[in-house]
Design a protein around this motif. Structure first.
Motif, short mmCIF file in Angstrom:
data_model
loop_
_atom_site.label_atom_id
_atom_site.label_comp_id
_atom_site.label_asym_id
_atom_site.label_seq_id
_atom_site.Cartn_x
_atom_site.Cartn_y
_atom_site.Cartn_z
N TRP A 278 0.75 55.10 16.22
CA TRP A 278 1.71 54.09 16.65
C TRP A 278 2.16 54.46 18.06
O TRP A 278 2.68 55.55 18.30
CB TRP A 278 2.91 54.03 15.71
N GLY A 281 4.44 50.10 20.43
CA GLY A 281 4.52 48.95 19.54
C GLY A 281 3.18 48.47 19.02
O GLY A 281 3.09 47.36 18.49
N GLN A 282 2.13 49.31 19.14
CA GLN A 282 0.78 48.91 18.75
C GLN A 282 0.11 50.02 17.93
O GLN A 282 0.53 51.16 17.95
CB GLN A 282 -0.09 48.68 20.00
N PRO A 311 11.92 51.04 11.58
CA PRO A 311 12.96 50.03 11.55
C PRO A 311 13.71 50.02 10.22
O PRO A 311 13.13 50.26 9.15
CB PRO A 311 12.19 48.73 11.76
N ALA A 316 12.70 42.81 10.98
CA ALA A 316 11.32 42.49 11.37
C ALA A 316 10.90 43.29 12.59
O ALA A 316 9.77 43.77 12.68
CB ALA A 316 11.18 41.00 11.65
N THR A 317 11.82 43.45 13.53
CA THR A 317 11.61 44.28 14.71
C THR A 317 12.96 44.88 15.10
O THR A 317 14.02 44.36 14.71
CB THR A 317 11.07 43.49 15.92
N THR A 348 9.47 46.25 21.55
CA THR A 348 10.14 46.36 20.26
C THR A 348 9.31 47.25 19.34
O THR A 348 8.12 47.49 19.59
CB THR A 348 10.33 44.99 19.59
N VAL A 349 9.95 47.72 18.28
CA VAL A 349 9.25 48.41 17.20
C VAL A 349 9.19 47.47 16.00
O VAL A 349 10.24 47.16 15.42
CB VAL A 349 9.96 49.72 16.82
N PRO A 350 8.01 47.00 15.63
CA PRO A 350 7.91 46.11 14.47
C PRO A 350 8.03 46.89 13.16
O PRO A 350 7.77 48.09 13.09
CB PRO A 350 6.50 45.51 14.61
N ALA A 351 8.42 46.17 12.10
CA ALA A 351 8.44 46.76 10.77
C ALA A 351 7.05 47.29 10.43
O ALA A 351 6.03 46.71 10.82
CB ALA A 351 8.85 45.71 9.75
N GLN A 353 5.87 50.19 11.51
CA GLN A 353 5.52 51.24 12.46
C GLN A 353 6.54 52.38 12.37
O GLN A 353 7.65 52.21 11.85
CB GLN A 353 5.47 50.69 13.88
N ASP A 406 19.80 51.02 14.02
CA ASP A 406 18.63 50.15 13.85
C ASP A 406 17.52 50.79 13.02
O ASP A 406 16.55 50.13 12.69
CB ASP A 406 18.04 49.77 15.23
#
Length: 412
Positions: A278, A281-282, A311, A316-317, A348-351, A353, A406
């Motif tokens: 990770w 964010g990818q 998260p 979600a993010t 952002t950090v998505p759910a 990750q 967060d």
């Protein structure tokens, strides 16, 4: 300023003290000064957490002259000469040198400049062994004095410093560059990068990027011939012909597709000889046959306890921040200080990750207000401390910050 000119250095290391500029650039404007802020770190609450490695992009004399000019608006605490490893101190460690391009990092770090160039085209390397040796002796001394962990989350390059705002990211520096030998440097620090295990990692493990600094790791870099480098390229899928992430390039100053030696990440996937982490964010892939590019932090004692952040359930993010400034209410006792905005980066950090926390516990947001050269403005030289807390993380090639409210933190 700079009442004492006794260098803060370990015994036996050749050091002198040549003060950086602390002077006005406009005699009619008391706010127009450079190149540092007087403070009382760490006794005033500004804990020193990072030691930042820079290069000068000039010779020693040129760098020294620049730091003695207040119009430069920049200096480090120390300067290391290449030819003989001589160390010059420029700013007391208690003061805040303007070296990193990020005030949160400046407040909590000591900056060390090294005579040299990040990408010389006329030679295969620049950084001398004398420079490495003296720098390592200095960093060991500073780390012991201020309690800074000797790892790549706390001994960082200028290229690890996050852009404080979205607009600032494009102008952030990338020194000491792709051929600073981090593994050798940590050997000299008497804190070798832990070998971990060459066992293929599993999703959720952490890995330490550890390519060999020799002919076995010579990824192409634009404009120079093949040579050992301190990073691995990251790709969009597990294949050597897959595009680099972020539509990036092989330029040395394009840090957006590189994971550097010693950096640690949470594993997203593993397929054959390829490991995904990770990052930014990818899900990003790098070739890792037989653990040659990254070691799995799984065996007993490897890298110590690890705090991993994801998260908070239901989100979600979550936003990513480039600095850790206090919330507006923290400024209420100081009417002369205008609150600084707390604005996230576009990242952002998505759910789903997860990212490695640099510190096991979150740190209070803070901001050091420093207005006039003599410290005589209302509320001048005040440390504003907020109730909000942040975790520093390894987000991409650089560090970043997540609000503690967060995230969900897990200790491995």
């Amino acid at each position: 300023m700079q009442a004492s000119q006794t260098p803060e250095c370990p015994p036996g290391l050749g050091c002198d003290f040549i003060p950086a500029a602390y002077a006005l650039t406009d005699p009619d404007d008391p706010t127009s000064y450079g190149n540092y802020n007087p403070a009382h770190r760490p006794d005033d609450g500004q804990q020193i957490r990072y030691l930042v490695i820079h290069d000068t992009e000039s010779d020693y004399a040129g760098a020294l002259a620049a730091f003695q000019d207040p119009r430069e608006q920049a200096t480090a605490h120390y300067l290391v000469r290449a030819g003989d490893g001589h160390v010059t101190q420029l700013v007391h460690t208690s003061d805040i040198a303007w070296h990193a391009g990020n005030k949160t990092v400046n407040m909590h770090s000591v900056g060390i400049e090294h005579e040299g160039f990040a990408l010389p085209t006329d030679r295969p390397t620049w950084y001398s062994e004398q420079l490495y040796q003296s720098s390592a002796a200095l960093v060991r001394y500073l780390a012991d004095r201020f309690g800074v962990p000797l790892d790549r989350q706390h001994v960082i390059g200028h290229d690890d410093v996050p852009g404080p705002t979205q607009d600032a990211i494009a102008d952030m520096h990338w020194d000491p560059g792709t051929f600073w030998d981090w593994a050798h440097y940590f050997d000299l620090l008497h804190a070798p990068l832990d070998a971990g295990s060459d066992t293929p990692p599993r999703p959720g493990d952490t890995v330490t990027i550890a390519p060999p600094f020799d002919t076995a790791n010579e990824p192409p870099v634009s404009g120079v011939s093949a040579r050992p480098e301190n990073f691995v390229y990251l790709r969009t899928r597990p294949a050597p012909d897959a595009p680099l992430i972020n539509s990036a390039t092989t330029r040395a100053d394009d840090w957006s597709d590189k994971a550097s030696t010693g950096a640690r990440y949470v594993v997203a996937d593993q397929q054959g000889d390829w490991t995904a982490i990770w990052y930014d964010g990818q899900r990003c892939w790098f070739a890792n046959p037989n653990g040659r590019a990254a070691h799995t932090d799984r065996r007993t004692g490897a890298a110590g306890p690890t705090t991993v952040l994801a998260p908070h359930p239901g989100a979600a993010t979550i936003p990513v921040y480039g600095r850790a400034y206090p919330e507006a209410a923290a400024y209420t006792p100081y009417p002369a200080i205008k609150p600084l905005p707390v604005v996230a980066l576009r990242a952002t950090v998505p759910a789903g990750q997860a990212y490695l926390a640099v510190a096991a516990t979150p740190e209070q947001a803070d901001y050091f207000y420093d207005q006039n050269i003599n410290g005589d403005a209302p509320d001048d030289r005040t440390l504003v401390v907020g109730h909000d807390t942040y975790y520093p993380i390894r987000f991409n090639h650089r560090l970043a910050f997540l609000k503690a409210t967060d995230v969900q933190a897990t200790t491995q």
